[in-house]
Enzyme design. Structure first.
Site, mmCIF file in Angstrom:
data_model
loop_
_atom_site.group_PDB
_atom_site.id
_atom_site.type_symbol
_atom_site.label_atom_id
_atom_site.label_comp_id
_atom_site.label_asym_id
_atom_site.label_seq_id
_atom_site.Cartn_x
_atom_site.Cartn_y
_atom_site.Cartn_z
ATOM 1 N N THR A 1 -14.617 26.902 2.414
ATOM 2 C CA THR A 1 -13.737 27.930 1.847
ATOM 3 C C THR A 1 -12.517 27.324 1.175
ATOM 4 O O THR A 1 -11.931 27.907 0.292
ATOM 5 C CB THR A 1 -13.250 28.886 2.947
ATOM 6 O OG1 THR A 1 -12.516 28.119 3.901
ATOM 7 C CG2 THR A 1 -14.407 29.587 3.634
ATOM 8 N N ARG A 2 -12.128 26.155 1.593
ATOM 9 C CA ARG A 2 -10.934 25.444 1.108
ATOM 10 C C ARG A 2 -9.686 26.327 1.200
ATOM 11 O O ARG A 2 -8.786 26.245 0.397
ATOM 12 C CB ARG A 2 -11.147 24.931 -0.327
ATOM 13 C CG ARG A 2 -12.250 23.878 -0.384
ATOM 14 C CD ARG A 2 -12.187 23.088 -1.656
ATOM 15 N NE ARG A 2 -12.456 23.948 -2.798
ATOM 16 C CZ ARG A 2 -11.883 23.828 -3.982
ATOM 17 N NH1 ARG A 2 -10.987 22.872 -4.170
ATOM 18 N NH2 ARG A 2 -12.178 24.630 -4.964
ATOM 19 N N PHE B 1 -9.103 26.560 8.428
ATOM 20 C CA PHE B 1 -9.445 25.898 7.173
ATOM 21 C C PHE B 1 -10.825 25.277 7.301
ATOM 22 O O PHE B 1 -11.143 24.650 8.296
ATOM 23 C CB PHE B 1 -8.415 24.799 6.874
ATOM 24 C CG PHE B 1 -8.726 24.013 5.641
ATOM 25 C CD1 PHE B 1 -8.271 24.440 4.392
ATOM 26 C CD2 PHE B 1 -9.471 22.847 5.705
ATOM 27 C CE1 PHE B 1 -8.561 23.725 3.253
ATOM 28 C CE2 PHE B 1 -9.766 22.119 4.560
ATOM 29 C CZ PHE B 1 -9.311 22.563 3.332
ATOM 30 N N GLU C 1 -0.497 19.038 6.785
ATOM 31 C CA GLU C 1 0.026 19.819 5.667
ATOM 32 C C GLU C 1 0.432 21.206 6.152
ATOM 33 O O GLU C 1 1.497 21.711 5.819
ATOM 34 C CB GLU C 1 -1.044 19.962 4.565
ATOM 35 C CG GLU C 1 -1.315 18.681 3.797
ATOM 36 C CD GLU C 1 -2.368 17.804 4.454
ATOM 37 O OE1 GLU C 1 -2.788 18.132 5.599
ATOM 38 O OE2 GLU C 1 -2.765 16.796 3.858
ATOM 39 N N ASP D 1 -10.087 -5.851 2.690
ATOM 40 C CA ASP D 1 -8.827 -6.472 2.267
ATOM 41 C C ASP D 1 -8.877 -7.991 2.429
ATOM 42 O O ASP D 1 -8.027 -8.697 1.894
ATOM 43 C CB ASP D 1 -7.648 -5.968 3.115
ATOM 44 C CG ASP D 1 -7.214 -4.567 2.713
ATOM 45 O OD1 ASP D 1 -7.430 -4.223 1.533
ATOM 46 O OD2 ASP D 1 -6.669 -3.857 3.559
ATOM 47 N N ALA E 1 -13.927 23.114 4.897
ATOM 48 C CA ALA E 1 -14.135 22.408 3.640
ATOM 49 C C ALA E 1 -14.848 23.316 2.642
ATOM 50 O O ALA E 1 -14.716 23.148 1.444
ATOM 51 C CB ALA E 1 -14.943 21.140 3.876
ATOM 52 N N ASP F 1 0.850 -1.184 0.000
ATOM 53 C CA ASP F 1 0.000 0.000 0.000
ATOM 54 C C ASP F 1 0.881 1.227 0.000
ATOM 55 O O ASP F 1 1.908 1.242 0.675
ATOM 56 C CB ASP F 1 -0.883 0.002 1.252
ATOM 57 C CG ASP F 1 -2.086 -0.897 1.075
ATOM 58 O OD1 ASP F 1 -2.588 -0.978 -0.066
ATOM 59 O OD2 ASP F 1 -2.497 -1.532 2.059
#
Lengths: 688, 554
Positions: free
Chosen positions: A378-379, A374, A344, A528, A376, A303
């Site tokens: 306005t991103r 932040f 990030e 899986d 979702a 993965d």
């Protein structure tokens, strides 16, 4: 990858001579013929020892007693090797067993009340309630609630883990302790067949069934024993014909020296130690067959996230727009990320510090700052600073969102920013645009932050090693083909499967297997499970679901997907150790012939002394020295059997050359030296 | 020209001939044995035999067909000898006694051609031509059939069919052995080998006496005797007889015929498995062992110690003066390493070392290069063992040509390799250990006598057929025991080899990669040579130490 997890279980550690002495009582108990008969080679030695002892009692001589004693020593040394290997697991098993104390379970009855029953009375499908401080009575899935669980008894990892209903974090193991909250567990394993039980059996070696390759090797060793038995039995008529009948003692000594006792004695220790090496790395192989298959693997499915890459995208570069100083961009990027707690966002602060020398500014330092977190919608995230020239607004976020913000605030994004954004996206990375507006002036884009998946250090080298060993690596990812291709190229994997669904994974495994290749993979989710079951080596993560753990044939307690590479190495090392010691054992016979044959016929054919190239002292000392060497070499090789022979990933041709030289040629030469040295000592004894 | 120079030139010419021939012949055999079409004659044969030539057999059916064919051959040949006095062209020979007829029938059907009798005194022309020579063809064809069946085990995947025994037999006989033997017979005829139906001729010798000279269809017998690695001579003196082998040139042709097919089969193997390097590796192992044996025998015979050989310049006892020691040594090393057993000199009279090498050649299991077909499958079986031993050392389940060597394969290979030493050692030990048997058959005592016993059993079980002449095999016990040795020594490994082929054919091949043990490299060839030597050395060293070694060192 984790190399040193704090472990609460006793580690077997390195082999120490002390272990030999500690295991002696166990080795003597194994002299029982019912145990010996399981290894045909050693059973022949056992019968020989009994025979020579009787003969020594009937016709006593120093030589006869010495041979009998050393034959017994040979059998004991073989038992010792097995006992030491088992002993290393036994301490771990004892520690595990302590956690398997009888627990009282609180079983949920259909009417919602609870009923106290012993843990052993639970059946599959029962639901039990476990609260903080209590021990989970059996393996199962959390069906209600969320809790922190201390799994150190099983994994050796002291940090608690979160277990919650639904999703891929629902499996709990019997014997682990709930630290907080209350959960309802649905039991999935019968008492006595729980993970902990299997683990105890495994580390003790009691559940160890002979693996296919071990059976094949045993058959070969038995055939060799038979052939040497024939050669020695038929030697007597030839000897009588030649005018020098041999004593049974000498014939037994010759037989024991010729049959492959070295590998016969160490074979079971090698198998136990191989399993033990996996346990050391916190991997539970649920079948020995899987360990061998690991050595044969042709394709590794890995993965991307967590195995090949660190798992989060990180800022790696700042690209300023035309006319913007990179320091200005770094400053703006840092300011806009101060309140961004996503990985990030933090990585941007780190990059600004490490690459552009900006010190971290605690949020409180900027008194008149208003942070925009932040969302979702306005991103983007950012900050508004009250400065003398007016409000300075800094924004950072998805390119389209920030560009739109610039246009709304009277700015015109320059074409070069657009090009940079496209270039970063094209390379598989994620572009974040940074923009600012000072006072009522037009907003402008300052530049672009390049985020990308960071490949773990050292992966490229490991994949190169795997390639040298003939193993192909395939990266599995949900990313689009463009991103996947870029990461695959950077990590150096041979192939990738982009936008992969569990069905794609299963299909890929089937295709590879249809081409005759063996496939290994790791997985943790319930989806899986089919692929894990289909793969020849399926390593389930311990954090995964019960379904995944049930489907795979190994469980990694550390839940570290990179460990697959180590498992392959252990599988190979196991096979190499067997092959090397078999070759060594057979190569040894040449020197023994040169020692014993001239000694046997010294009277009738004195000219055969030309074969006595070791110039051994006397016929008796020659035979005895060969027998002693044969016994001592077992002890000398116990550390090799337990540790495994040195293994460095390289091509098969290179490995064959090296091992043939060390164990083949070495196996021919070593006994010439060893027997000569022993003879020098033996010749000092009276009666030799 | 010194004897050594002559020896080197002769060997050089032989090697050049073999090098030139092995590629086209090997490729031709590959084409024939795996061909899809049937000739008109073959179709007629199949129709007469009620055989569907396109129906492949499972290994068990293949083995049963082979055994049934061999059983019928033994019975027919036995009957033939028992009634020969009543048949034409018997030259007045009596019916052969039961034990002798059994031994000879088994001997020719198993490609051993051990001869307890003198051909010219016991067998009439009809038995020689229609009985023994027919078996010379079919027994060699059976060897080729087993070899190609084993190769199919490697080349086929996921099938339980390993080919049709009847088709393999017909093709090997009709398209390989017959045409080659025809050409070889013409060459030998031109070289001076006798071919007629005159029978006994009376000639007046120079001293005025009368001599009965037996002649017959020799060239045709001689060609297949050598080409099919059979070795049963028309005359007791075999290729030392001037009618069978008149000149140094025919001698070289005969040695070439011995080696031609066995040394070409590795090429056939390489072609069929689509990796010629695999064939080259097998060929180099076979060639290396053969060259070492030739060198050792030649050296021993040219440098013999003792007063008589020193005066004669070499060990001349038991050798034809037409050929001399070098050509005799080359013939001896070649005939014992190809399971042929035809001789142009008497191995019993060789120096202890030279004779020891011929014995060692046989106990290697006839793989250097071995008999027609038997050499290839024997070597491949040992290669599977070598792969299993060494394959583990590269950290993978051993695989040869993509086929995994697991429990079943190891068992079959181990049993197959175990059969020969078990039969040889037990057989020789009984004769050496029972005084009455020993005294009935032994000419010599001491280590040389033991060599004779070992040689007889090694030769019979390995289907070689040559003898240390001092051993008297014409007793009922030896005829029976050696016959059983030949039978089991031939058919037990054949059945196990076919089972191995069946087991390999069912497997899906594993594609080769960097992690696969390479089996075409010099390292592997060296390993395979080592395994051949060690397997034989470890089982026979004690016995050899008491026989040729004790004699050589004295």
């Amino acid at each position: 990858m984790t190399t040193s997890t704090p472990t609460l279980r006793p580690a077997a550690g390195a082999f120490e001579p002390r272990q030999l002495i500690a295991s002696l009582p166990q080795a003597l108990r194994k002299l029982d013929p019912r145990h010996q008969v399981r290894t045909p080679v050693m059973f022949v030695v056992w019968v020989g020892a009994v025979l020579t002892t009787v003969l020594a009692a009937v016709h006593p001589s120093a030589f006869a007693w010495a041979i009998a004693a050393w034959l017994w020593a040979t059998v004991v040394f073989a038992n010792l090797a097995e006992a030491v290997a088992e002993g290393r697991g036994r301490a771990q098993a004892a520690s595990l067993r302590r956690t398997r104390t009888t627990t009282t379970a609180r079983r949920l009855t259909p009417d919602g009340s609870t009923q106290e029953v012993p843990g052993t009375a639970l059946v599959v499908g029962d639901r039990v309630v476990v609260e903080a401080g209590e021990v989970i009575p059996g393996d199962g899935d959390v069906v209600e609630g969320v809790a922190a669980v201390d799994e150190s008894a099983v994994t050796g990892e002291s940090a608690p883990v979160i277990r919650e209903s639904g999703g891929d974090r629902s499996a709990v193991t019997g014997g682990t302790r709930v630290l907080s909250d209350r959960i309802v567990v649905q039991i999935t394993a019968k008492p006595g067949e729980t993970f902990l039980d299997r683990m105890i059996a495994l580390v003790e070696g009691s559940a160890r069934a002979k693996t296919p390759n071990e059976i094949a090797l045993n058959l070969l060793l038995s055939s060799l024993t038979l052939i040497f038995l024939l050669a020695v039995v038929t030697l007597q008529p030839f000897a009588v014909y030649s005018g020098q009948a041999q004593s049974i003692t000498v014939l037994v000594a010759l037989l024991v020296c010729l049959i492959p006792t070295t590998i016969g004695a160490l074979l079971s220790a090698i198998g136990i130690a191989g399993m033990d090496r996996l346990v050391q790395r916190n991997v539970m192989a649920l079948s020995g067959r899987a360990v061998e298959a690991a050595g044969d693997v042709d394709v590794l499915l890995l993965d991307k996230t967590g195995t090949i890459t660190l798992g989060n995208r990180q800022a790696v570069e700042l690209v300023p727009a035309d006319g913007v100083a990179v320091d200005a961009l770094a400053d703006a990027a840092q300011l806009s990320s101060l309140a961004d707690e996503t990985p990030e966002g933090r990585s941007i602060v780190v990059l600004a510090k490490t690459e552009y020398g900006l010190r971290e500014r605690p949020a409180g330092e900027l008194a008149q700052a208003t942070f925009l977190p932040f969302t979702a919608q306005t991103r983007m995230s950012g900050v508004d600073l009250a400065e003398p020239e007016g409000t300075r607004s800094v924004r950072k976020g998805a390119a389209s969102a920030v560009m739109a913000w610039v246009r709304e605030n009277g700015g015109h994004p320059t074409a070069d920013v657009g090009r940079t954004v496209d270039a970063i996206a094209g390379s598989g990375g994620t572009p974040l645009v940074v923009a600012e507006q000072v006072g009522d002036g037009p907003a402008r884009a300052l530049g672009v932050v390049h985020l990308k998946d960071v490949v773990k250090s050292g992966m490229r080298e490991r994949f190169a090693e795997l390639r040298a060993m003939g193993i192909r690596t395939v990266m599995i990812t949900g990313d689009n083909a463009l991103t996947a291709g870029a990461i695959a190229a950077e990590a150096g994997v041979d192939d990738f499967l982009a936008e992969a669904t569990p069905e794609d994974k299963l299909a890929l495994i089937r295709t590879e297997q249809a081409g005759g290749r063996l496939v290994a993979m790791t997985g943790d989710g319930t989806n899986d499970a089919p692929a894990l079951a289909q793969a020849d080596v399926g390593v389930a993560m311990n954090t995964g679901t019960s379904a995944a753990k049930e489907a795979g044939n190994m469980v990694d307690l550390d839940s570290n997907p990179t460990k697959l590479i180590e498992i392959v190495a252990i599988g190979k090392q196991l096979l190499i150790t067997r092959g090397a010691l078999t070759t060594f054992s057979i190569a040894n016979d040449i020197a023994k012939y040169f020692a014993i044959i001239p000694a046997m016929f010294a009277v009738v054919y004195p000219q055969l002394d030309a074969l006595n190239i070791m110039r051994l002292h006397s016929p008796q000392s020659a035979v005895l020295s060969a027998v002693i060497f044969n016994a001592l070499i077992i002890v000398a090789l116990v550390p090799v059997a337990l540790r495994g022979v040195r293994y460095t990933p390289s091509s098969a041709a290179a490995m064959l050359r090296r091992n043939l030289l060390v164990y083949g040629v070495g196996g021919i030469i070593a006994p010439f030296l060893g027997i000569k040295l022993i003879d020098l000592v033996v010749s000092l004894l009276p009666g030799m | 020209m010194s004897a050594t120079t002559a020896a080197v030139l002769q060997i050089g010419l032989l090697v050049a001939l073999l090098a030139a021939v092995h590629v086209p012949l090997g490729d031709y055999m590959a084409r024939v044995l795996e061909g899809r079409t049937h000739s008109r004659v073959e179709r007629i044969v199949y129709r007469l035999g009620g055989i569907d030539p396109d129906a492949d057999q499972r290994w068990g059916v293949y083995a049963r067909s082979l055994l049934a064919f061999s059983l019928v051959s033994v019975l027919a040949l036995y009957l033939f000898q028992r009634v020969q006095a009543h048949l034409p062209l018997s030259l007045g020979m009596a019916d052969v006694n039961p034990a002798g007829a059994w031994n000879t029938a088994v001997s020719f059907v198993t490609n051993t051609n051990w001869q307890w009798y003198s051909g010219e005194a016991v067998m009439g022309q009809l038995v020689q031509m229609a009985g023994l020579a027919v078996q010379n063809f079919t027994s060699a064809a059976v060897g080729l059939a087993v070899a190609v069946a084993l190769v199919r085990g490697f080349t086929r995947s996921r099938t339980d069919r390993i080919g049709s025994f009847w088709v393999d037999l017909v093709r090997a006989t009709g398209r390989i052995l017959l045409p080659l033997a025809f050409v070889a017979a013409i060459v030998l005829l031109v070289g001076g080998v006798v071919q007629n139906f005159t029978g006994v001729q009376d000639v007046t010798t120079l001293t005025g006496g009368t001599q009965h000279l037996v002649t017959g269809p020799l060239a045709s017998q001689e060609a297949i005797k050598d080409l099919g690695t059979n070795g049963g001579g028309y005359f007791n003196a075999n290729s030392a007889h001037p009618f069978e082998n008149p000149t140094a040139w025919t001698n070289l042709v005969e040695i070439f015929l011995l080696l031609a097919i066995p040394f070409s089969l590795p090429r056939t193997f390489g072609t069929l498995v689509r990796d010629r390097r695999q064939g080259v590796a097998i060929l180099s192992v076979m060639g290396g062992l053969w060259a070492a044996a030739v060198a050792a025998t030649t050296w021993a015979e040219l440098h013999a110690a003792g007063a008589v050989p020193q005066l004669a310049g070499a060990a001349m006892e038991g050798k034809e003066v037409r050929f001399g020691p070098a050509a005799s040594a080359l013939f001896a090393a070649s005939t014992t390493s190809t399971s042929t057993g035809s001789v142009n000199s008497f191995h019993d009279s060789f120096t202890a070392l030279g004779g020891g090498v011929t014995l060692l050649n046989i106990v290697l299991g006839e793989v250097s290069p071995g008999g027609v077909g038997t050499g290839l499958y024997g070597m491949l079986v040992i290669a599977v063992l070598a792969v299993f031993l060494a394959g583990l050392m590269v950290g993978r389940t051993p695989e040869y040509l993509g086929k995994k060597i697991g429990r079943r394969e190891v068992t079959l290979v181990a049993l197959s390799i175990l059969t020969m030493p078990a039969l040889v050692l037990v057989g020789a030990a009984i004769t050496a250990g029972v005084p009455s048997l020993r005294d009935a058959s032994l000419l010599n005592t001491g280590p040389h006598g033991l060599s004779e016993i070992l040689y007889a059993y090694a030769s019979a079980v390995n289907n070689n057929g040559s003898a240390f002449a001092g051993f008297g095999a014409a007793t009922t016990y030896q005829n029976t025991a050696l016959g059983l040795g030949m039978l089991f020594g031939r058919f037990v490994p054949i059945v196990l080899t076919l089972a191995l082929a069946g087991s390999l054919a069912t497997q899906q091949p594993v594609p080769a990669g960097a992690g696969t043990l390479p089996t075409h490299t010099p390292v592997f060839a060296g390993l395979l040579t080592g395994v051949v030597l060690i397997v034989a050395g470890l089982t026979f060293f004690p016995a050899l130490a008491l026989a040729p070694l004790a004699e050589a060192l004295s």
